[in-house]
Design a protein around this motif. Structure first.
Motif, PDB file in Angstrom:
ATOM      1  N   ALA A 174       0.816  -1.218   0.000  1.00  0.00           N
ATOM      2  CA  ALA A 174       0.000   0.000   0.000  1.00  0.00           C
ATOM      3  C   ALA A 174       0.847   1.265   0.000  1.00  0.00           C
ATOM      4  O   ALA A 174       0.497   2.253  -0.659  1.00  0.00           O
ATOM      5  N   ASP A 175       1.948   1.258   0.730  1.00  0.00           N
ATOM      6  CA  ASP A 175       2.752   2.475   0.902  1.00  0.00           C
ATOM      7  C   ASP A 175       4.130   2.101   1.438  1.00  0.00           C
ATOM      8  O   ASP A 175       4.361   2.102   2.645  1.00  0.00           O
ATOM      9  N   ALA A 176       5.042   1.785   0.542  1.00  0.00           N
ATOM     10  CA  ALA A 176       6.367   1.308   0.939  1.00  0.00           C
ATOM     11  C   ALA A 176       7.148   2.370   1.710  1.00  0.00           C
ATOM     12  O   ALA A 176       7.941   2.044   2.610  1.00  0.00           O
ATOM     13  N   VAL A 177       6.932   3.638   1.398  1.00  0.00           N
ATOM     14  CA  VAL A 177       7.697   4.710   2.054  1.00  0.00           C
ATOM     15  C   VAL A 177       7.421   4.734   3.552  1.00  0.00           C
ATOM     16  O   VAL A 177       8.347   4.781   4.377  1.00  0.00           O
TER      17      VAL A 177
ATOM     18  N   ALA B 167      -8.110  -0.881   2.540  1.00  0.00           N
ATOM     19  CA  ALA B 167      -9.331  -1.284   1.835  1.00  0.00           C
ATOM     20  C   ALA B 167     -10.224  -0.084   1.538  1.00  0.00           C
ATOM     21  O   ALA B 167     -10.829   0.006   0.457  1.00  0.00           O
ATOM     22  N   LEU B 168     -10.315   0.856   2.477  1.00  0.00           N
ATOM     23  CA  LEU B 168     -11.157   2.037   2.278  1.00  0.00           C
ATOM     24  C   LEU B 168     -10.607   2.922   1.167  1.00  0.00           C
ATOM     25  O   LEU B 168     -11.354   3.409   0.309  1.00  0.00           O
ATOM     26  N   ASP B 169      -9.304   3.118   1.171  1.00  0.00           N
ATOM     27  CA  ASP B 169      -8.679   3.925   0.115  1.00  0.00           C
ATOM     28  C   ASP B 169      -8.932   3.294  -1.254  1.00  0.00           C
ATOM     29  O   ASP B 169      -9.270   3.993  -2.214  1.00  0.00           O
ATOM     30  N   ASP B 170      -8.796   1.991  -1.347  1.00  0.00           N
ATOM     31  CA  ASP B 170      -9.004   1.311  -2.617  1.00  0.00           C
ATOM     32  C   ASP B 170     -10.453   1.448  -3.081  1.00  0.00           C
ATOM     33  O   ASP B 170     -10.716   1.696  -4.269  1.00  0.00           O
ATOM     34  N   ALA B 171     -11.397   1.296  -2.141  1.00  0.00           N
ATOM     35  CA  ALA B 171     -12.811   1.402  -2.509  1.00  0.00           C
ATOM     36  C   ALA B 171     -13.154   2.808  -2.988  1.00  0.00           C
ATOM     37  O   ALA B 171     -13.879   2.983  -3.983  1.00  0.00           O
ATOM     38  N   LEU B 172     -12.655   3.808  -2.304  1.00  0.00           N
ATOM     39  CA  LEU B 172     -12.935   5.196  -2.698  1.00  0.00           C
ATOM     40  C   LEU B 172     -12.284   5.549  -4.033  1.00  0.00           C
ATOM     41  O   LEU B 172     -12.791   6.388  -4.788  1.00  0.00           O
ATOM     42  N   ALA B 173     -11.160   4.905  -4.327  1.00  0.00           N
ATOM     43  CA  ALA B 173     -10.465   5.197  -5.583  1.00  0.00           C
ATOM     44  C   ALA B 173     -11.189   4.633  -6.795  1.00  0.00           C
ATOM     45  O   ALA B 173     -11.080   5.182  -7.900  1.00  0.00           O
ATOM     46  N   HIS B 174     -11.950   3.564  -6.617  1.00  0.00           N
ATOM     47  CA  HIS B 174     -12.522   2.873  -7.773  1.00  0.00           C
ATOM     48  C   HIS B 174     -14.034   3.009  -7.906  1.00  0.00           C
ATOM     49  O   HIS B 174     -14.600   2.598  -8.934  1.00  0.00           O
TER      50      HIS B 174
END
Length: 506
Positions: free
Chosen positions: A60-63, A293-300
C-alpha cells in the motif's frame, strides 16, 4: 472518484494512515485529521507487526513502512513453562513503540499534505466533507451516538492489564506463573533496545483471591498494588527490573461488532467498527488494513455511497473471520492453566493450532524442530526422524486409555454403538457457553463420549474445543466425529490433546 474534502476523526495509527493514503490518491483534496489529544499523548507500550501485515503495508505504501521498519525492533518467539522452553526462530516479527509509530505516521501524513488538528473534539455531523472517517477507537463517540451502526459489544470473562519494563527481553515470550492465589500468564515482547511490553492476564477467581477486586484508587495513574504484586510473581522473567504502568488497570476484553460500518457519509474504521482479541494481533494492524481497503474502494467507486458499500463488502469477511479466530484464541488463553501439564513443545503446537488459523503441517514446515518434538510428545516416542506423511503417522499412533487399547487414533465404528458410549450432538455457538458446559457436565458420568454435529469447519473446531473441555474435567474416552474435509483439523486436535480419538466420515 475525485474527493474534495475528507475529515478523519481520531489521530491514532488507523486514522493517520487512512489520511495519508487518501491524500496520496487525491493530491488536490483537503484532508484533515481531528484529534482531541495532543500530538504526543498516547497510552500503551509496543505494537507488533507480523510478516503478513508488513507485506500488506508495503504494497500500500512502501515509504511509510520503510520508516516504521527503521524504528522497529526484531525478535523471535518462545514459550516457557517452569524450566522448559520452546523457541521459534521468527526473524520477521517486528515491534515498535506506540509513541514512535504515531510520530512516524504523523510525519508521513504531514509529508503527504494532510492537515493535523490536535486538541479538537469533533461531531461528525458538524463536519463539511465528502466522507467522514470515524477512527475514534473502541470507545468511539461516533458509533455510540448513532444507533444505525447497530453496535454490539460482548465482554470476556478473563482479566488483563498492559504494562511494560525497561529492558529488552531476548524474545517474545508466553510464560505462566503460579502464585498462592492462582496462575497469571504473561504475553511479553521487546519493542526497543531498552523496552518490553508485558500483558498479563488471569481468570476472575485468581484475580479475586489476590485481592485485586478490592483495589479502588481512581486518582492514581496506574494500579501500583497490582504492578508490585506481579513484579514479584514474574521476577525471574523480569530479571530484577520493574514493571512500568501507563494508565495500567485491570480490564476485560470487549469484542465490538457493528451491523453497519457506514451511515450516510460517515464510515467507521478500526476499533470503532470492530475489535479482535489481542492474542491474534493488534487493533493497530486491523485499523491500518481497514485504511488500505477504504482507500481502494474510494479510488474505484463512482460515488461515496458505492465506495462505502464496497469497502464493507470486501473488508467485512476478513474481519469477521479474524474475530471468529480471535474468540477461539481468547477462550484458549483464558483456560491456559489447564494445559500446563503438557510438554512445552506439545503446548506450543496446541498454541499455534488453537484457533484453526495455522494447521499442523504448516507449523511443521515453518518450525520443524519444535513442531516435531511436540508431535513426538503426543505419541510418547523419541523425537527421531520426521515421517514423510505426518497426517497418516499421527492417526496411526496407538492409544491406551483406562483398560482399553486402540491400535490407532481412528475410533472403531462399532464403538459408537456400544452400551457404554454416549453420543452427544454438539450444537453450540461457543465451547465455553452454558449450553456447552451442560454437555461437559454430562460427560463426567460417561465412560465414552462420541461427539457429532454439523459438518462445517467452524462446528468441527467448536466440537474439538468441547472435547478438550471434557478431557480436562472427566475420565471419559472422547471421540470427535469430523468430515473428511476436516481431517487436518482432526489431526491437529489429536496432537494438541483436544480429543482422544477421531472418526473421519467420508
Amino acid at each position: 472518484m475525485k474527493l474534495d474534502r475528507v475529515a478523519v476523526v481520531g489521530g491514532g495509527p488507523g486514522g493517520l494512515y487512512a489520511a495519508r493514503l487518501l491524500k496520496l490518491s487525491n493530491p488536490a483534496a483537503d484532508i484533515t485529521v481531528y484529534e482531541q489529544s495532543s500530538p504526543d499523548t498516547t497510552f500503551g507500550f509496543g505494537v507488533g507487526l507480523a510478516s503478513r501485515t508488513q507485506r500488506n503495508l508495503r504494497a500500500a505504501d512502501a515509504v511509510s513502512l520503510d520508516a516504521i521498519v527503521a524504528e522497529s525492533y526484531s525478535h523471535e518467539m518462545s514459550m516457557q513453562v517452569g524450566d522448559r522452553t520452546a523457541r521459534l526462530a521468527h526473524g520477521d516479527l517486528l515491534a515498535i513503540a506506540r509513541t514512535s509509530l504515531l510520530s512516524i505516521l504523523q510525519e508521513q501524513a504531514l509529508a503527504a499534505g494532510v492537515r493535523l488538528e490536535f486538541g479538537t473534539r469533533c461531531d461528525p455531523a458538524d463536519l463539511d466533507a465528502d466522507v467522514v472517517i470515524a477512527a475514534d477507537g473502541i470507545n468511539s463517540a461516533t458509533r455510540q451516538a448513532e444507533p444505525a451502526f447497530g453496535a454490539d459489544t460482548t465482554t470476556g470473562s478473563g482479566l488483563y492489564l498492559w504494562c511494560g519494563t525497561d529492558f529488552a527481553l531476548s524474545s517474545a515470550i508466553f510464560v505462566p506463573v503460579t502464585t498462592e492465589h492462582g496462575t497469571f500468564v504473561a504475553h511479553a515482547y521487546p519493542y526497543a533496545p531498552d523496552r518490553s511490553t508485558f500483558l498479563i492476564e488471569t481468570n476472575e477467581e485468581t484475580w479475586r483471591r489476590a485481592g485485586f477486586d478490592t483495589i479502588d484508587d481512581p486518582t492514581g495513574d496506574s494500579d501500583e498494588a497490582s504492578l508490585r504484586y506481579l513484579e514479584k510473581a514474574f521476577a525471574e522473567t523480569l530479571q530484577g527490573h520493574e514493571l512500568i504502568g501507563n494508565r495500567t488497570r485491570w480490564m476485560r476484553f470487549r469484542t465490538v461488532s457493528c451491523r453497519n460500518w457506514a451511515v450516510g457519509n460517515v464510515v467507521l474504521l478500526g476499533d470503532a467498527a470492530h475489535t479482535a482479541h489481542y492474542s491474534i494481533g493488534s487493533g493497530t494492524k486491523l485499523a491500518m488494513e481497514d485504511a488500505i481497503a477504504l482507500d481502494d474502494a474510494l479510488a474505484h467507486a463512482d460515488t461515496v455511497t458505492d465506495a462505502l458499500v464496497e469497502y464493507e463488502r470486501v473488508r467485512r469477511p476478513a474481519v469477521e473471520h479474524l474475530q471468529q479466530i480471535a474468540r477461539r484464541s481468547e477462550h484458549w488463553w483464558e483456560s491456559f492453566p489447564l494445559r500446563m501439564h503438557l510438554p512445552v513443545e506439545q503446548l506450543m503446537v496446541a498454541y499455534m493450532t488453537r484457533a484453526g488459523k495455522v494447521g499442523l503441517e504448516r507449523f511443521l514446515e515453518s518450525a520443524p524442530a519444535v513442531a516435531w518434538r511436540g508431535i513426538a510428545a503426543y505419541a510418547q516416542v523419541d523425537a527421531g526422524s520426521t515421517p514423510s506423511d505426518i497426517t497418516a503417522w499421527v492417526l496411526e499412533q496407538p492409544l491406551n486409555h483406562a483398560s482399553a487399547t486402540f491400535t490407532s487414533r481412528i475410533a472403531p465404528a462399532e464403538l459408537r454403538d456400544e452400551p457404554s458410549t454416549t453420543v452427544l450432538s454438539v450444537d453450540v455457538e461457543s465451547a465455553w457457553n452454558e449450553k456447552a458446559t451442560a454437555l461437559v457436565d454430562e460427560a463426567s458420568a460417561c465412560a465414552t463420549v462420541w461427539l457429532t454435529g454439523l459438518d462445517d469447519r467452524a462446528a468441527v473446531l467448536t466440537r474439538l474445543d468441547v472435547a478438550e473441555r471434557m478431557m480436562m474435567t472427566s475420565g471419559a474416552l472422547v471421540v470427535v466425529e469430523v468430515p473428511e474435509a476436516c481431517r487436518p483439523d482432526a489431526v491437529a486436535g489429536l496432537v494438541s490433546a483436544r480429543t482422544h480419538l477421531v472418526s473421519v466420515e467420508s
